[in-house]
Design an enzyme around this catalytic site. Structure first.
Site, PDB file in Angstrom:
ATOM      1  CB  ALA A  64     -10.092 -76.978 -75.332  1.00 21.40           C
ATOM      2  N   GLY A 109     -14.985 -76.288 -77.038  1.00 21.11           N
ATOM      3  CA  GLY A 109     -15.266 -77.563 -76.364  1.00 21.11           C
ATOM      4  C   GLY A 109     -16.474 -77.485 -75.447  1.00 21.11           C
ATOM      5  CD  GLU A 112     -15.861 -79.420 -80.072  1.00 15.06           C
ATOM      6  OE1 GLU A 112     -15.013 -78.918 -79.292  1.00 15.06           O
ATOM      7  OE2 GLU A 112     -15.549 -80.100 -81.063  1.00 15.06           O
ATOM      8  CD  GLU A 132     -13.477 -74.679 -81.663  1.00 16.52           C
ATOM      9  OE1 GLU A 132     -14.277 -74.006 -82.343  1.00 16.52           O
ATOM     10  OE2 GLU A 132     -13.824 -75.453 -80.767  1.00 16.52           O
TER      11      GLU A 132
END
Ligand code: COA
Length: 258
Positions: A64, A109, A112, A132
């Site tokens: 992200a 992300g 993911e 993270e």
């Protein structure tokens, strides 16, 4: 679309995250564009499969966009996570095969996103991780769940708790990626070759395999019952008549009327 390239190569939609100077970090806009691109590919009858990849030779997606995190309130962060879940689910439950061609870092992300895809092919130089915890955060787009699904809880916890990335060889050994390409340069072609084999199979059957395996991954006990119903219903499809007849006539089945 500002942050994606959407190209058609034969029957494959090639979707490239195109922010190489930010290592293809998934800001909100890019996430929404991925949702749009996947929806477009699913409704376009001439598209039979999708490849998601990153531009440049360094990253698939480095997570992200941390720059966007700086000002987030808990409510905004929760909303982003919800949008991320919706988008990842739309890929995981897509009726046509979606393959992640992991050309470098797949972090946070980015991993993911790759894990929401049905198949993953990695360049030998790829590195995959959920870093993270380094930020005092956790994965927010389904990573805590899908990592356990793909590699098992012991390996998932090692990755989630340490935040350390693993290399392509380890990811392959752990079952996180299906294949490693022979070289970074051949990643796309080898991904296309894998999808071309799948696209020669019965498309309705392929679609049901995607749906039923997703139910298994969610521990949905209905999957067993639905498999029986689906198996039966396929016998009224021209697709299975052609497949069975072709086998008996010792010829290659011609699906999609090709
Ligand atoms: N969000 C926003 N920007 C990012 C980013 C991310 N997740 N990952 C990389 N970038 C940006 C960097 O800020 C840098 O931008 P700049 O040139 O404007 O400063 C650019 O991409 C290149 O990254 P850089 O860190 O200089 O490359 P590197 O080769 O030294 O390191 C990584 C590569 C992947 C190890 C490092 O970028 C990194 O740790 N990224 C964050 C990964 C992460 O924590 N992801 C999960 C987020 S929840």
């Amino acid at each position: 679309m500002h942050n994606l390239l959407y190209e058609i190569q034969g029957s494959i939609a090639l979707v490239t995250i195109n922010r190489p100077d930010k290592l293809n970090a998934l800001n909100r806009q890019t996430l929404l564009e991925i949702e749009e691109a996947v929806a477009l590919a699913m409704t376009d009858a001439s598209v039979h499969a999708v490849i998601l990849t990153g531009s440049g030779d360094k990253a698939f997606a480095a997570g992200a966009d941390v720059a966007e995190f700086a000002q987030y309130s808990p409510t905004e962060a929760r909303d982003l996570s919800e949008a991320g879940h919706r988008i990842m689910d739309s890929i995981a439950h897509a009726p046509k095969p979606v393959l992640a061609a992991i050309n470098g870092f797949a972090l946070g992300g980015g991993l993911e996103l790759a894990m929401a895809c049905h198949l993953r092919v990695a360049a030998p130089t790829a590195r995959l991780g959920q870093p993270e915890v380094n930020l005092g955060l956790i994965p927010g787009y389904g990573g805590t769940q899908r990592l356990v699904e793909w590699v098992g809880r012991a390996r998932a916890l090692e990755m989630l708790l340490s935040g350390d990335p693993i290399d392509a060889a380890t990811a392959h050994q752990w079952g996180l990626v299906n294949r490693i390409s022979s070289s970074p340069e051949t990643l796309r072609d080898e991904s296309i070759t894998l999808l071309q084999r799948i696209m020669q199979r019965g498309p309705i059957a392929v679609s049901h395999c995607l749906r039923l395996s997703a139910m298994a991954a969610q521990g949905d006990p209905e999957g067993y019952r639905l498999e029986m119903e689906t198996f039966g219903s396929l016998f009224q499809q021209a697709e299975s008549r052609e497949g069975i007849l072709a086998f008996l006539e010792k010829r290659k089945a011609s699906f999609r009327g090709a």
